[in-house]
Design an enzyme around this catalytic site. Structure first.
Site, PDB file in Angstrom:
ATOM      1  N   GLU A 148       0.821  -1.211   0.000  1.00 24.29           N
ATOM      2  CA  GLU A 148       0.000   0.000   0.000  1.00 24.29           C
ATOM      3  C   GLU A 148       0.854   1.260   0.000  1.00 24.29           C
ATOM      4  O   GLU A 148       0.358   2.359  -0.228  1.00 24.29           O
ATOM      5  CB  GLU A 148      -0.888   0.031   1.246  1.00 24.29           C
ATOM      6  CG  GLU A 148      -1.805  -1.165   1.390  1.00 24.29           C
ATOM      7  CD  GLU A 148      -2.338  -1.282   2.798  1.00 24.29           C
ATOM      8  OE1 GLU A 148      -3.524  -1.024   2.994  1.00 24.29           O
ATOM      9  OE2 GLU A 148      -1.557  -1.630   3.695  1.00 24.29           O
ATOM     10  N   ASP A 162      -5.213   2.662  -0.846  1.00 27.50           N
ATOM     11  CA  ASP A 162      -4.154   3.383  -0.144  1.00 27.50           C
ATOM     12  C   ASP A 162      -2.939   3.611  -1.043  1.00 27.50           C
ATOM     13  O   ASP A 162      -2.270   4.643  -0.935  1.00 27.50           O
ATOM     14  CB  ASP A 162      -3.743   2.631   1.121  1.00 27.50           C
ATOM     15  CG  ASP A 162      -4.551   3.055   2.338  1.00 27.50           C
ATOM     16  OD1 ASP A 162      -4.963   4.229   2.391  1.00 27.50           O
ATOM     17  OD2 ASP A 162      -4.785   2.225   3.224  1.00 27.50           O
TER      18      ASP A 162
END
Length: 570
Positions: free
Chosen positions: A423, A447
């Protein structure tokens, strides 16, 4: 769409289209600051005012907790976080202080909650999303103090399109899902609470639709999530087109074969879950094994409305039930992903200036190592109890050293398949080194887009920067997938883009081996994969990577779709 009424543009979530009447969410009652506190329908005695305020906060928290207990998946997750807000002693202490200084009860509640609203707003990032929940809690407490009607969704008498300025999780939990056709909001973003919950519920959704709340109750509209459009007073042709599209897409569900391209290249199609109840529902709805298991079990749902950390025994029971539901199918368990917009009463640091970049996900182990240790112990016990081999991964891992530490701890606990979430751009750029330490990785595109584009993923007005088709985001996904191919290790995607049928082709072309999404997204993704060969997926991926913008990347992919898929998906 063919000619009809006026159009309101928005950001679509999902790909469905529906026709129905507008049902406006009830705005908070206009209660003046000096309104008296009410007990049993009459003004409260002076010495009872403080207790009315105390009882109002408690009642709101209890109502939200009951809704969270009835909910599942992301809805349970965000409601659990709202329960923590409503029961935060700081809010009540602030209201009491205002009362002690002579403020009327309604003004006292507003002032106390207002300070937190200002603080969360100034913090920005993921914390700003909590403002919607704070406002919801404030308005509900004020209504109870003043004996006014509670704000929220009206009783739906017919299937309707729910329209709101914004929709708090508590409002969403009150929806009669049997009568909700779609959700439309003026605020919010494509990866915010409303969008995530709509995706879980399989509802078409539009966010950032300016002017939506100016529509009158009962106005007929078309909600087209794929086109990002709200059509007001649609024509007969519009309505017929939506019905025809629905009939064609219904055919997707008839295919229950394992996920694969048309030439037999396998792709695991998996479901995202948040609780054991989610797992049981997914398994029950999937007797034909149309999904290969779960690619994302969000374990933080068990933690979010707790005031103390769940015991190993509590966690073991929950994990055992989830693993048992899927039997011998794959289950990827994400360890605690808390912090930022998912605070924990017993773990989150109270003084972080930028929680989105702070102690969240795997980083909680730095300050509360027992949380991860207990979770790994419980997972290992659940694996032993069910005779299964769960895959475990940690979120927000940024370095090979962190991956190595996680793998060491998980394997010492008796867990064999260990991976990490990608992420953070640093993890994608060093995916080769990270994969040397673990058995697999899973890309969280929501993310990853946020951190790559330096853009708060909950700011709807920046949705174009958060588009998973952004070339920089695709480059990082490609680098991660390439590292997995070279290492001979699985690379999954469990972010929002996994459920986009066109993006699924790109991901498979890049070398992604599994896609995890809401259960309702699986049929369209399966259909699209089965219309294209592996080599065509590679060609589509190369075309998308060569594009200079998100819009051009998607357009390049669409031009290479099979004709039938293009007609249904483009």
């Amino acid at each position: 769409m063919t000619a009809g009424g006026r159009r309101l543009a928005g950001v679509g979530v999902g790909r469905g289209a529906v026709v129905g009447p507008v049902a406006l969410v009830r705005a908070p009652a206009e209660v003046p600051d000096d309104a008296p506190a009410v007990r049993d329908g009459a003004p409260a005695a002076a010495d009872d005012v403080e207790q009315v305020v105390v009882d109002a906060f408690a009642a709101v928290a209890a109502d939200l907790r009951a809704r969270a207990d009835r909910a599942s998946g992301p809805l349970a997750e965000v409601l659990g976080a709202t329960v923590l807000i409503a029961s935060d002693p700081s809010l009540l202490a602030g209201a009491r202080a205002e009362l002690g200084a002579g403020a009327p009860p309604v003004a006292a509640v507003r002032a106390a909650v207002g300070r937190f609203i200002d603080m969360f707003t100034s913090m920005g990032g993921l914390m700003a999303e909590r403002v919607t929940d704070l406002v919801s809690v404030r308005d509900r407490v004020v209504a109870r103090v003043a004996g006014a009607p509670l704000p929220g969704v009206p009783d739906l008498t017919v299937p309707s399109v729910v329209v709101a300025r914004d929709l708090a999780p508590a409002d969403t939990a009150a929806l009669d899902l049997g009568k909700v056709l779609a959700i439309v909001t003026e605020l919010g973003g494509p990866t915010g609470h409303t969008a995530i919950i709509a995706g879980q519920l399989g509802l078409p959704c539009l966010v950032q639709v300016a002017g939506a709340t100016a529509l009158e109750d009962g106005t007929s509209v078309v909600v087209d999530a794929r086109a990002g459009e709200l059509r007001v007073d649609p024509s007969d042709d519009d309505v017929a087109e939506v019905a025809d599209r629905a009939r064609r897409e219904a055919a997707f569900a008839d295919d229950t074969a394992p996920g694969a391209t048309s030439d037999g290249h396998p792709v695991d199609l998996l479901a995202n879950i948040g609780t054991a109840a989610d797992a049981e529902r997914a398994a029950a709805a999937d007797d034909a094994r149309t999904v290969a298991g779960s690619g994302l079990f969000r374990t933080e749902v068990l933690f979010l409305d707790a005031t103390t950390a769940p015991s190993v025994a509590q966690q073991t029971r929950e994990y055992t039930a989830a693993l048992a539901a899927f039997g011998d199918r794959k289950v990827v368990v994400r360890t605690l992903d808390a912090g930022a917009d998912k605070p924990l009463a017993f773990a989150t640091l109270p003084d972080e200036e930028n929680p989105a970049l702070g102690v969240r996900g795997y980083r909680i182990d730095r300050v509360h190592p027992q949380l991860l240790a207990d979770q790994l112990e419980a997972l290992a016990a659940a694996a032993a109890a069910t005779g299964t081999r769960p895959w475990v991964m940690a979120p927000m891992v940024a370095t090979p050293a962190e991956a190595r530490a996680l793998a060491t701890a998980a394997r010492a606990a008796g867990l064999e398949q260990v991976g990490v979430m990608v992420e953070v751009p640093a993890a994608a750029l060093r995916a080769r080194e990270i994969l040397a330490e673990v058995d697999f990785v899973s890309i969280g595109t929501n993310d990853l887009a946020q951190y790559t584009m330096a853009t708060d993923r909950l700011r709807g007005e920046l949705a174009d920067l958060l588009d998973p088709w952004q070339p920089a985001v695709l480059d990082l996904v490609a680098a991660t997938a390439r590292a997995g191919t070279e290492a001979g290790k699985p690379v999954g995607v469990c972010g929002e883009s996994a459920g986009d049928p066109v993006m699924a082709l790109v991901l498979v072309g890049l070398g992604v081996t599994s896609l995890s999404m809401s259960l309702g997204s699986v049929p369209a993704v399966r259909f699209t994969l089965r219309r294209h060969t592996r080599s065509r997926c590679v060609e589509i991926a190369e075309a998308a990577l060569a594009a200079s913008s998100a819009v051009d990347a998607r357009a390049a992919a669409v031009t290479l779709l099979d004709a039938e898929a293009a007609a249904l998906l483009a």
